[in-house]
Design a protein around this motif. Structure first.
Motif, PDB file in Angstrom:
ATOM      1  N   PHE A  22       5.409  55.455  17.069  1.00 37.28           N
ATOM      2  CA  PHE A  22       7.355  55.265  16.212  1.00 37.28           C
ATOM      3  C   PHE A  22       6.852  53.725  16.488  1.00 37.28           C
ATOM      4  O   PHE A  22       7.560  53.587  16.108  1.00 37.28           O
ATOM      5  N   ARG A  23       6.653  53.517  17.775  1.00 32.59           N
ATOM      6  CA  ARG A  23       7.350  51.835  18.285  1.00 32.59           C
ATOM      7  C   ARG A  23       6.168  50.517  17.037  1.00 32.59           C
ATOM      8  O   ARG A  23       6.778  49.770  16.758  1.00 32.59           O
ATOM      9  N   GLN A  24       4.973  51.343  16.698  1.00 29.46           N
ATOM     10  CA  GLN A  24       4.080  50.804  15.549  1.00 29.46           C
ATOM     11  C   GLN A  24       4.865  50.591  13.622  1.00 29.46           C
ATOM     12  O   GLN A  24       5.034  49.874  13.215  1.00 29.46           O
ATOM     13  N   ALA A  25       5.658  52.233  13.846  1.00 29.39           N
ATOM     14  CA  ALA A  25       6.640  51.639  12.948  1.00 29.39           C
ATOM     15  C   ALA A  25       7.777  51.012  12.847  1.00 29.39           C
ATOM     16  O   ALA A  25       8.259  50.302  11.917  1.00 29.39           O
ATOM     17  N   THR A  80       7.697  45.254  20.356  1.00 31.27           N
ATOM     18  CA  THR A  80       8.831  44.129  18.753  1.00 31.27           C
ATOM     19  C   THR A  80       8.212  42.711  19.234  1.00 31.27           C
ATOM     20  O   THR A  80       8.204  41.624  18.519  1.00 31.27           O
ATOM     21  N   ALA A  81       7.104  42.488  20.516  1.00 32.80           N
ATOM     22  CA  ALA A  81       6.360  40.961  20.929  1.00 32.80           C
ATOM     23  C   ALA A  81       5.920  40.113  19.810  1.00 32.80           C
ATOM     24  O   ALA A  81       6.297  39.139  19.521  1.00 32.80           O
ATOM     25  N   PRO A  82       4.998  41.173  18.597  1.00 35.22           N
ATOM     26  CA  PRO A  82       4.369  40.413  17.106  1.00 35.22           C
ATOM     27  C   PRO A  82       5.524  39.770  16.902  1.00 35.22           C
ATOM     28  O   PRO A  82       4.942  38.461  15.960  1.00 35.22           O
ATOM     29  N   LEU A  83       6.322  40.171  16.839  1.00 37.83           N
ATOM     30  CA  LEU A  83       7.681  39.245  15.591  1.00 37.83           C
ATOM     31  C   LEU A  83       8.327  38.281  16.411  1.00 37.83           C
ATOM     32  O   LEU A  83       8.424  36.971  15.617  1.00 37.83           O
ATOM     33  N   TYR A  84       7.980  38.250  17.734  1.00 36.08           N
ATOM     34  CA  TYR A  84       7.828  36.821  18.022  1.00 36.08           C
ATOM     35  C   TYR A  84       7.337  35.998  18.104  1.00 36.08           C
ATOM     36  O   TYR A  84       7.805  34.360  17.024  1.00 36.08           O
ATOM     37  N   ASP A 104      10.010  61.865  13.879  1.00 33.96           N
ATOM     38  CA  ASP A 104       8.293  61.067  13.485  1.00 33.96           C
ATOM     39  C   ASP A 104       8.892  59.793  13.407  1.00 33.96           C
ATOM     40  O   ASP A 104      10.069  59.018  12.858  1.00 33.96           O
ATOM     41  N   ALA A 105       7.874  59.237  13.422  1.00 33.81           N
ATOM     42  CA  ALA A 105       7.479  57.349  12.585  1.00 33.81           C
ATOM     43  C   ALA A 105       7.728  57.798  11.194  1.00 33.81           C
ATOM     44  O   ALA A 105       8.364  56.238  10.789  1.00 33.81           O
ATOM     45  N   ASN A 106       7.126  58.224  10.205  1.00 35.99           N
ATOM     46  CA  ASN A 106       7.813  57.890   8.829  1.00 35.99           C
ATOM     47  C   ASN A 106       9.193  57.858   8.838  1.00 35.99           C
ATOM     48  O   ASN A 106       9.745  57.739   8.273  1.00 35.99           O
ATOM     49  N   GLN A 107       9.925  59.414   9.584  1.00 35.31           N
ATOM     50  CA  GLN A 107      11.264  58.947   9.535  1.00 35.31           C
ATOM     51  C   GLN A 107      12.231  57.752   9.795  1.00 35.31           C
ATOM     52  O   GLN A 107      12.933  57.114   9.136  1.00 35.31           O
ATOM     53  N   LEU A 108      11.741  57.384  11.074  1.00 38.26           N
ATOM     54  CA  LEU A 108      12.284  56.051  11.307  1.00 38.26           C
ATOM     55  C   LEU A 108      11.947  55.509  10.481  1.00 38.26           C
ATOM     56  O   LEU A 108      12.553  54.030  10.823  1.00 38.26           O
ATOM     57  N   VAL A 117      25.345  50.983  14.938  1.00 40.62           N
ATOM     58  CA  VAL A 117      24.221  51.830  15.512  1.00 40.62           C
ATOM     59  C   VAL A 117      23.540  52.288  16.497  1.00 40.62           C
ATOM     60  O   VAL A 117      22.964  51.373  16.849  1.00 40.62           O
ATOM     61  N   TYR A 118      23.277  53.273  17.212  1.00 38.61           N
ATOM     62  CA  TYR A 118      21.895  53.694  18.519  1.00 38.61           C
ATOM     63  C   TYR A 118      21.030  54.292  17.628  1.00 38.61           C
ATOM     64  O   TYR A 118      21.550  55.300  17.321  1.00 38.61           O
ATOM     65  N   ILE A 119      19.711  53.766  17.931  1.00 41.59           N
ATOM     66  CA  ILE A 119      18.638  54.422  17.119  1.00 41.59           C
ATOM     67  C   ILE A 119      18.127  55.044  19.024  1.00 41.59           C
ATOM     68  O   ILE A 119      17.812  54.085  20.006  1.00 41.59           O
ATOM     69  N   ARG A 120      18.303  55.976  18.842  1.00 43.65           N
ATOM     70  CA  ARG A 120      17.200  56.767  20.009  1.00 43.65           C
ATOM     71  C   ARG A 120      15.490  56.958  19.385  1.00 43.65           C
ATOM     72  O   ARG A 120      15.383  57.519  19.040  1.00 43.65           O
ATOM     73  N   MET A 121      14.963  56.191  20.368  1.00 50.14           N
ATOM     74  CA  MET A 121      13.180  56.504  19.517  1.00 50.14           C
ATOM     75  C   MET A 121      11.944  56.620  20.641  1.00 50.14           C
ATOM     76  O   MET A 121      12.001  55.817  21.884  1.00 50.14           O
ATOM     77  N   PRO A 122      11.423  57.506  20.946  1.00 48.71           N
ATOM     78  CA  PRO A 122       9.769  57.309  21.761  1.00 48.71           C
ATOM     79  C   PRO A 122       9.385  56.225  21.256  1.00 48.71           C
ATOM     80  O   PRO A 122      10.144  56.340  20.633  1.00 48.71           O
ATOM     81  N   ARG A 123       8.584  56.034  22.309  1.00 47.65           N
ATOM     82  CA  ARG A 123       7.796  54.921  22.228  1.00 47.65           C
ATOM     83  C   ARG A 123       6.290  55.344  21.240  1.00 47.65           C
ATOM     84  O   ARG A 123       5.671  54.518  20.496  1.00 47.65           O
ATOM     85  N   LYS A 124       5.412  55.962  22.175  1.00 48.14           N
ATOM     86  CA  LYS A 124       4.338  56.182  21.947  1.00 48.14           C
ATOM     87  C   LYS A 124       3.470  57.560  20.813  1.00 48.14           C
ATOM     88  O   LYS A 124       2.480  57.992  20.526  1.00 48.14           O
ATOM     89  N   LEU A 125       4.524  58.244  21.826  1.00 50.23           N
ATOM     90  CA  LEU A 125       4.455  59.984  21.185  1.00 50.23           C
ATOM     91  C   LEU A 125       3.880  59.621  19.282  1.00 50.23           C
ATOM     92  O   LEU A 125       4.472  58.182  18.739  1.00 50.23           O
TER      93      LEU A 125
END
Lengths: 307, 267
Positions: free
Chosen positions: A3-6, A34-38, A137-141, A155-163
């Motif tokens: 998810f977090r890569q997406a 988000t670190a790479p965005l910095y 899932d990551a595709n949907q995100l 909007v509140y976005i609720r997402m796992p990081r690693k799955l």
């Protein structure tokens, strides 16, 4: 893909296209991805440190100036910890702030009870004008984020990081505020959100073998509910089970019961956290502990159908 | 321009605003009239004909319960009519007891839940730097409000981001609802506190127009860090019966007779 890569890839593209988008973190840019965005957007990324309340206020101030801030933290700290800041500085003030809460519910795993939010949806759902999206899932995100950024309210976005499992294929097209009918069926409507869509899909396959025809619907936004899709299905099946990675008080089960009790009363059973706190554990152990497994879903469906 | 006279007129309007509903946050409104006068009549780049002007200076009244003083100032300036000023807290009014940016022209941020406005102001100061619009962002917090942890979160971050376009005022009137601030949970030495947070701090007579004006001019010249101007004020300043009410003046009734007497005193 995790998810977090997406999240990172999609935000990078969105920030390239729209100079108004800003990122705010509270010392979790590395875990949240988000670190790479910095590096790429140093002027529009703000790590405020460990101060979530200030992060939400700063985001509201940026929004009042016309920027489009996205504030991130672990789900409990992005919601229950800053509930009043979201209610007043963001929602009541009508500020276009997006909030991302990561590792909701059991996906907090080894961070345990303090970090395991089973109440984040409940806390935010009663705030007027709030949209709550539980990523499947990551595709949907990746598809949801551009639509959410184009929507000019909180909007509140609720997402796992690693799955990194997949529910939706390449043909899938997400539409904000619409639920997705994943499998068609006539016997029972299974309403699932977030990670529970994946578990429910596994249950549907087992139930098919028992000749139980399940209509599985992915309820992508718990608020607003896609009432039309849900009612259409329930009027056909007259049986409902909800599945959520959240307390059954205040989350999907509550939202569905609120809808059906007034528009089409039927018995609704719930798979979800039965008013308990979190604890440390691996994902699969926690699924079992809180009775969220595919087998638990199958049993709930059979019970609802008196089979 | 006679700002002393304007401040007296704004005090009169503040009283009329609160008297129109019979009760309100008089103490903390009256204490900040002088800084509002200097801001809106001298220091702030705002346009009454265009309240949402891009690149305008902004004020976040973080102690949002002092709304009546700001409404009176906006009324004196021409943002809202006298007729509207007298609708405070009436059903469906555009002037709620706490400031609402979506209801009142000239209000830059919705405030009232203490501690939150300062963070929003910091966000605006960052936004102004991003937009490179040369605006100043002003924010007024209360001394009681400074018991909120978020005030210190925001102060840390304003300093971290070297927001020299951020000018913060502390309405240091030493009172809050339950008692004297020093008896509840004291700031002890706000000057030292904000200096240690990396602010350029000035401590002045917060009810002295000239001192306020000079301090703001100095704060604007300051580069590389945010500014704090501690306004040592008298809660209820300008009207004897309100000042004498002391701690009780946070929210107090005002009758038609008291209003007439107070307006006479302000002449």
């Amino acid at each position: 893909m995790e998810f977090r890569q997406a999240l990172e890839k999609t935000l990078e593209k969105l920030m390239e296209e729209d100079q108004k988008i800003c990122i705010l973190d509270a010392d979790l840019s590395k875990p949240n991805g988000t670190a790479p965005l910095y590096q790429k957007f140093p002027d529009r990324c703000f790590d405020v440190g460990i101060q979530e309340a200030n992060m939400i206020g700063v985001a509201a101030g940026l929004a009042a100036y016309g920027f489009k801030p996205i504030a991130l933290s672990f789900a409990p700290f992005a919601t229950r910890r800053v509930c009043d800041q979201i209610a007043v500085s963001v929602s009541y003030a009508k500020q276009n702030v997006k909030i991302i809460g990561t590792d909701p519910g059991i996906t907090a795993e080894l961070n345990g009870g303090t970090h395991m939010s089973f109440e984040d949806i409940a806390v935010l759902r009663s705030i007027p004008d709030m949209t709550i999206y539980d990523a499947v899932d990551a595709n949907q995100l990746a598809q949801a984020l551009p639509q959410i950024m184009a929507y000019e309210k909180c909007v509140y976005i609720r997402m796992p990081r690693k799955l990194s499992y997949s529910v939706f294929d390449d043909q899938y097209q997400f539409k904000l505020f619409k639920a997705d009918v994943i499998t068609k069926g006539n016997d029972i409507t299974l309403l699932a959100s977030g990670i529970m869509v994946y578990e429910a899909l596994k249950a549907v396959q087992i139930l098919q073998e028992a000749n139980i025809s399940v209509e599985l619907i992915s309820v992508n936004t718990i608020k607003p509910l896609d009432e039309e899709t849900i009612l259409q299905s329930v009027k056909k099946t007259n049986h409902v089970v909800t599945c959520e990675n959240h307390n059954v008080i205040g989350g999907l089960y509550s939202a569905v019961c609120e809808l059906l009790s007034s528009k089409y009363p039927v018995k609704v059973d719930a798979i979800g956290i039965k008013d308990r706190f979190g604890q440390v554990g691996k994902y699969d152990d926690l699924l079992k502990e809180y009775q969220l497994t595919k087998d638990d879903i199958c049993q709930a469906v059979k019970n609802n159908l008196n089979k | 321009m006679d700002m002393q006279k304007i401040a007296k007129e704004i005090r009169g309007l503040t009283l009329r605003c609160v008297a129109s509903v019979g009760q309100g946050h008089l103490g903390g409104s009256m204490s900040i009239v002088d800084v509002l006068t200097v801001l809106y009549y001298k220091q702030m780049n705002v346009d009454v004909k265009n309240p949402k002007m891009i690149a305008r200076d902004r004020l976040v009244l973080s102690k949002g319960h002092a709304g009546p003083a700001l409404y009176a100032t906006l009324c004196h300036k021409g943002y809202i009519s006298l007729e509207e000023l007298l609708t405070l807290n009436k059903f469906k009014t555009n002037l709620p007891s706490h400031c609402d940016m979506n209801k009142t022209p000239g209000i830059d941020m919705t405030t009232g839940s203490l501690g939150q406005g300062i963070s929003c102001a910091v966000g605006m100061a960052i936004a102004s730097k991003l937009a490179k619009d040369q605006a100043y962002i002003y924010c007024i917090i209360g001394d009681g409000e400074s018991q909120e942890g978020q005030v210190w979160e925001a102060s840390m971050y304003a300093s971290q981001k070297q927001l020299d376009n951020f000018i913060l005022f502390l309405d240091n009137n030493n009172m809050q609802i339950d008692n004297y601030t020093s008896k509840i949970n004291s700031l002890i030495n706000p000057k030292l506190k904000w200096e240690s947070f990396g602010f350029f701090v000035q401590s002045i007579d917060g009810n002295n127009i000239e001192e306020i004006d000079q301090a703001i001019t100095k704060a604007k010249q300051n580069k590389g860090c945010p500014s704090m101007i501690i306004l040592n004020t008298i809660k209820g300043k300008g009207v004897s019966f309100i000042e004498e009410a002391g701690v009780s003046n946070h929210s107090m009734p005002i009758t038609t007779e008291q209003l007439a007497k107070a307006l006479e005193e302000l002449k």
